[in-house]
Scaffold this motif. Structure first.
Motif, PDB file in Angstrom:
ATOM      1  N   ALA A   5       6.315   5.035   3.924  1.00 58.95           N
ATOM      2  CA  ALA A   5       6.516   4.835   2.481  1.00 58.95           C
ATOM      3  C   ALA A   5       6.731   3.359   2.136  1.00 58.95           C
ATOM      4  O   ALA A   5       7.652   2.997   1.415  1.00 58.95           O
ATOM      5  CB  ALA A   5       7.694   5.680   1.983  1.00 58.95           C
ATOM      6  N   GLN A   6       5.867   2.520   2.704  1.00 59.76           N
ATOM      7  CA  GLN A   6       5.901   1.080   2.430  1.00 59.76           C
ATOM      8  C   GLN A   6       4.550   0.723   1.809  1.00 59.76           C
ATOM      9  O   GLN A   6       3.588   0.426   2.513  1.00 59.76           O
ATOM     10  CB  GLN A   6       6.124   0.310   3.747  1.00 59.76           C
ATOM     11  CG  GLN A   6       7.077  -0.862   3.664  1.00 59.76           C
ATOM     12  CD  GLN A   6       6.535  -2.029   2.823  1.00 59.76           C
ATOM     13  OE1 GLN A   6       5.472  -1.966   2.227  1.00 59.76           O
ATOM     14  NE2 GLN A   6       7.287  -3.107   2.759  1.00 59.76           N
ATOM     15  N   PRO A   7       4.438   0.787   0.480  1.00 57.57           N
ATOM     16  CA  PRO A   7       3.120   0.683  -0.162  1.00 57.57           C
ATOM     17  C   PRO A   7       2.394  -0.638   0.074  1.00 57.57           C
ATOM     18  O   PRO A   7       1.169  -0.649   0.170  1.00 57.57           O
ATOM     19  CB  PRO A   7       3.435   0.894  -1.650  1.00 57.57           C
ATOM     20  CG  PRO A   7       4.900   0.612  -1.794  1.00 57.57           C
ATOM     21  CD  PRO A   7       5.523   1.017  -0.493  1.00 57.57           C
ATOM     22  N   VAL A   8       3.118  -1.738   0.171  1.00 55.54           N
ATOM     23  CA  VAL A   8       2.455  -3.019   0.409  1.00 55.54           C
ATOM     24  C   VAL A   8       1.825  -3.036   1.797  1.00 55.54           C
ATOM     25  O   VAL A   8       0.669  -3.443   1.978  1.00 55.54           O
ATOM     26  CB  VAL A   8       3.445  -4.191   0.247  1.00 55.54           C
ATOM     27  CG1 VAL A   8       2.774  -5.505   0.624  1.00 55.54           C
ATOM     28  CG2 VAL A   8       3.970  -4.263  -1.181  1.00 55.54           C
ATOM     29  N   ALA A   9       2.569  -2.567   2.796  1.00 52.63           N
ATOM     30  CA  ALA A   9       2.031  -2.479   4.153  1.00 52.63           C
ATOM     31  C   ALA A   9       0.837  -1.539   4.198  1.00 52.63           C
ATOM     32  O   ALA A   9      -0.168  -1.820   4.865  1.00 52.63           O
ATOM     33  CB  ALA A   9       3.121  -2.003   5.116  1.00 52.63           C
ATOM     34  N   ALA A  10       0.928  -0.418   3.495  1.00 53.40           N
ATOM     35  CA  ALA A  10      -0.166   0.559   3.483  1.00 53.40           C
ATOM     36  C   ALA A  10      -1.441  -0.053   2.910  1.00 53.40           C
ATOM     37  O   ALA A  10      -2.540   0.161   3.435  1.00 53.40           O
ATOM     38  CB  ALA A  10       0.245   1.787   2.676  1.00 53.40           C
ATOM     39  N   GLU A  11      -1.294  -0.847   1.843  1.00 53.95           N
ATOM     40  CA  GLU A  11      -2.462  -1.495   1.233  1.00 53.95           C
ATOM     41  C   GLU A  11      -3.083  -2.513   2.178  1.00 53.95           C
ATOM     42  O   GLU A  11      -4.310  -2.573   2.340  1.00 53.95           O
ATOM     43  CB  GLU A  11      -2.051  -2.172  -0.071  1.00 53.95           C
ATOM     44  CG  GLU A  11      -3.207  -2.866  -0.779  1.00 53.95           C
ATOM     45  CD  GLU A  11      -2.782  -3.596  -2.045  1.00 53.95           C
ATOM     46  OE1 GLU A  11      -3.652  -4.181  -2.697  1.00 53.95           O
ATOM     47  OE2 GLU A  11      -1.572  -3.572  -2.376  1.00 53.95           O
TER      48      GLU A  11
END
Length: 217
Positions: free
Chosen positions: A144-150
């Motif tokens: 649940a780390q959106p910046v890392a996921a992107e």
């Protein structure tokens, strides 16, 4: 490449092309013809052109003078650099996933590990490759780390050709399976340090395999 719903916006076109690259439907060096994409995705030529410019900035597409756009070809050297960045960012996701995982997600990850084991035992390379991708996506989602996921989504899309080549190399599933199981164990044990170390060890192995593929015969 197809889409279930009519695509109209620039962002939707970019997403569709990006997914096509990730899925291996659009391969390195393949031409991206604006008219064809416009027809298949139901978007205007302007939206397609703008989306291809955005994907060029992301490093997924390249524009060749007098020849239009194509899926960008990534060298082994660049693939190594991408994997080094993945090691840091995905390691972070492993640690975050270990902190945040629920009991239900633990059961799902362990079941996925069992499926991966059975795929390797049965010599199902294609199935194992798909499960491999599911595992990485699951850990990133749990983190649940959106910046890392992107960041990881874009890096994986740029590196997909080399990922496929490694996945089908003889003996590679037997090497990577225990590494993947270690990631699952670290995350499910809710041990951030163990989870991050397992992710970094796995991607370190990927680095070594990529380097070997570029070594002179």
């Amino acid at each position: 490449m197809s889409t279930d719903t009519k695509v109209v916006s620039q962002a939707d076109v970019a997403t569709a092309v990006r997914r096509g690259i990730l899925a291996g439907e659009l391969v390195a060096g393949q031409r991206l013809v604006e008219a064809e994409l416009s027809e298949s995705l139901g978007a205007s030529r302007g939206a397609v052109r703008a989306a291809l410019i955005d994907l060029t900035h992301e490093g997924l597409v390249e524009r060749i003078a007098n020849r239009g756009a194509r899926v960008r070809v990534v060298s082994v050297e660049e693939a190594l650099h991408i994997t080094e960045v993945r090691m840091a960012v995905e390691g972070l996701c492993g640690a975050k996933a270990a902190e945040r995982i629920t009991d239900q997600e633990i059961s799902a990850l362990r079941a996925l590990g069992q499926e991966m084991t059975e795929a390797v035992e049965n010599g199902d390379v294609v199935g194992y490759s798909q499960l491999n991708q599911r595992l990485h996506e699951s850990v990133i989602a749990i983190a649940a780390q959106p910046v890392a996921a992107e960041v990881l989504s874009r890096l994986r899309a740029r590196n997909v050709r080399h990922q496929f080549r490694l996945a089908f190399r003889a003996g590679r599933p037997q090497v990577s399976l225990p590494q993947h199981l270690a990631i699952i164990e670290g995350v499910c044990a809710r041990d951030p340090q163990a989870a991050e170390a397992a992710v970094r060890a796995h991607l370190g192995s990927v680095l070594e395999a990529l380097a070997e593929s570029d070594a002179p015969a």
